[in-house]
Design an enzyme around this catalytic site. Structure first.
Site, PDB file in Angstrom:
ATOM      1  N   GLU A   7       0.837  -1.207   0.000  1.00 37.85           N
ATOM      2  CA  GLU A   7       0.000   0.000   0.000  1.00 37.85           C
ATOM      3  C   GLU A   7       0.870   1.254   0.000  1.00 37.85           C
ATOM      4  OE1 GLU A   7      -1.277   2.157   3.080  1.00 37.85           O
ATOM      5  OE2 GLU A   7      -0.939   0.710   4.681  1.00 37.85           O
ATOM      6  N   LYS A  35      -4.390  -0.785  13.841  1.00 33.42           N
ATOM      7  CA  LYS A  35      -3.675   0.260  14.555  1.00 33.42           C
ATOM      8  C   LYS A  35      -4.206   0.395  15.984  1.00 33.42           C
ATOM      9  CE  LYS A  35      -3.978   3.155  11.162  1.00 33.42           C
ATOM     10  NZ  LYS A  35      -4.055   2.346   9.948  1.00 33.42           N
TER      11      LYS A  35
HETATM   12  N1  PSU Z   1      -0.701   1.469   8.527  1.00 33.00           N
HETATM   13  C1  PSU Z   1       0.374   2.224   8.789  1.00 33.00           C
HETATM   14  N2  PSU Z   1       0.323   3.533   8.442  1.00 33.00           N
HETATM   15  C2  PSU Z   1      -0.744   4.051   7.777  1.00 33.00           C
HETATM   16  C3  PSU Z   1      -1.865   3.243   7.496  1.00 33.00           C
HETATM   17  C4  PSU Z   1      -1.772   1.952   7.898  1.00 33.00           C
HETATM   18  O1  PSU Z   1       1.350   1.741   9.327  1.00 33.00           O
HETATM   19  O2  PSU Z   1      -0.702   5.201   7.420  1.00 33.00           O
HETATM   20  C5  PSU Z   1      -3.035   3.754   6.683  1.00 33.00           C
HETATM   21  C6  PSU Z   1      -3.492   2.595   5.822  1.00 33.00           C
HETATM   22  O3  PSU Z   1      -3.397   3.032   4.489  1.00 33.00           O
HETATM   23  C7  PSU Z   1      -4.913   2.355   6.223  1.00 33.00           C
HETATM   24  C8  PSU Z   1      -5.324   3.733   6.587  1.00 33.00           C
HETATM   25  O4  PSU Z   1      -5.660   1.784   5.194  1.00 33.00           O
HETATM   26  O5  PSU Z   1      -4.202   4.186   7.330  1.00 33.00           O
HETATM   27  C9  PSU Z   1      -6.609   3.751   7.338  1.00 33.00           C
HETATM   28  O6  PSU Z   1      -7.145   5.038   7.246  1.00 33.00           O
HETATM   29  P1  PSU Z   1      -8.672   5.308   7.633  1.00 33.00           P
HETATM   30  O7  PSU Z   1      -8.723   5.020   9.117  1.00 33.00           O
HETATM   31  O8  PSU Z   1      -8.912   6.760   7.303  1.00 33.00           O
HETATM   32  O9  PSU Z   1      -9.508   4.379   6.827  1.00 33.00           O
END
Ligand code: PSU
Ligand code: MN
Length: 308
Positions: free
Chosen positions: A25, A159
């Site tokens: 990603e 996370k």
């Molecule tokens: N994992 C990481 N750093 C990130 C993310 C994930 O170590 O920046 C990102 C991923 O791209 C994940 C996103 O899909 O954060 C989720 O964002 P949201 O909560 O807005 O869906």
């Protein structure tokens, strides 16, 4: 426009030959890691896979073109360009039509990877159900996309900024299979153990490939989430983590941060509040997941070749 996503030469050749490919990603590059270390990191993620005999397919949108497999100029655009937006699955048509350059979240990356025919995907940590979601309804589209996408995702759980028990419940409801890699505990990204038990554990890339094959026999189009914890000696000190996380959540609330800005805000806050240690841990997490994803892609390619 040509096929979506546009495949790089190496990715196209590897897929055609049935050789192992891993999708990566790019929101972690554009919005998850600080500049300019993010560009070095993006290059090192790709190099790790190449050295393991696996073709890396970093996924992103460059000038409106969704791509699987970036050349170095593309990687640099996504890491250092101005502006670079963060796009989830629903944003893809806007980014394409608007000719934007964008880092793709897990949701957008999984969607594009599956379209390209890539089966294995590595990320740091998944998005999920945010704390206080009963009021905000903030739940990442990562979850819903994984419920309808045939892909194996390696992540260090979700996370730690999230409501982890609620996220696990949603993954269950959505039919996303979750297995711990060599553990029965769900990891919490920066910390190795969220305290949540997992019913299933898988102990080798071959076992994981066997589960993928079984899912295909059933015809299910949902994802398999392989939860790969950081070794405890490499995690962010749990006491520091819990303190800084509480601070960051309070800061986000006070600043009125909402929507897709929440995750980048919290990651950035953690970085500043830990003197950069959270970034080192984030990189370790990503590298551990990429290494395992490479092994799974190799096992999957071997299995697929044996069937033919
Ligand atoms: N994992 C990481 N750093 C990130 C993310 C994930 O170590 O920046 C990102 C991923 O791209 C994940 C996103 O899909 O954060 C989720 O964002 P949201 O909560 O807005 O869906
Ligand atoms: Mn959200």
């Amino acid at each position: 426009m040509s096929a979506v996503p546009e495949l790089s030469g190496p990715v196209r050749a590897a897929l055609a030959a049935g050789r192992p490919v891993v999708a990566l990603e790019s929101a972690i590059i554009s919005h998850g890691l600080p500049r300019p270390a993010n560009l070095t990191a993006a290059r090192s993620f790709e190099a790790m896979l190449t050295q393991a005999g696996v073709t890396p397919a970093t996924i992103a949108v460059v000038d409106g073109v969704p791509k699987a497999g970036l050349d170095d100029a593309d990687l640099e655009r996504v890491a250092l360009g101005e502006p670079v937006v963060k796009v989830s699955s629903r944003d893809l048509p806007m980014a394409i039509a608007g000719k934007r350059t964008a880092g793709t979240t897990v949701a957008a990356t999984a969607l594009l990877a599956a379209k390209a025919g890539i089966r294995v995907f590595a990320t740091g940590g998944l998005g999920g159900v945010h704390r206080g979601s009963a009021d905000s309804l903030d739940e990442s589209a990562d979850l819903t996309v994984l419920s309808r996408t045939r892909i194996t995702v390696v992540s260090a759980g979700v996370k730690s900024i999230l409501d982890i028990p609620a996220t696990l419940e949603r993954l269950e409801t959505l039919g996303v299979a979750v297995a711990g890699y060599r553990t029965n505990r769900f990891p919490a990204f920066y910390v190795s153990d969220s305290g949540q038990d997992l019913e299933w554990r898988l102990d080798s890339p071959q076992e994981i490939a066997a589960v993928m094959a079984a899912a295909d026999l059933l015809g299910e189009a949902s994802a398999l989430l392989v939860a790969n914890p950081l070794p405890p000696d490499r995690q962010l000190d749990p006491a520091l983590h819990h303190r800084v996380l509480a601070e960051s959540l309070a800061a986000a609330r006070a600043a009125g941060i909402r929507g897709k800005a929440v995750t980048p805000f919290l990651l950035d806050y953690m970085q500043r509040a830990t003197g950069g240690v959270s970034v080192t841990v984030n990189l370790d997490i990503a590298r551990g997941n990429i290494a395992l994803a490479g092994q799974i892609a190799i096992a999957w390619a071997a299995r697929t070749a044996a069937r033919e």
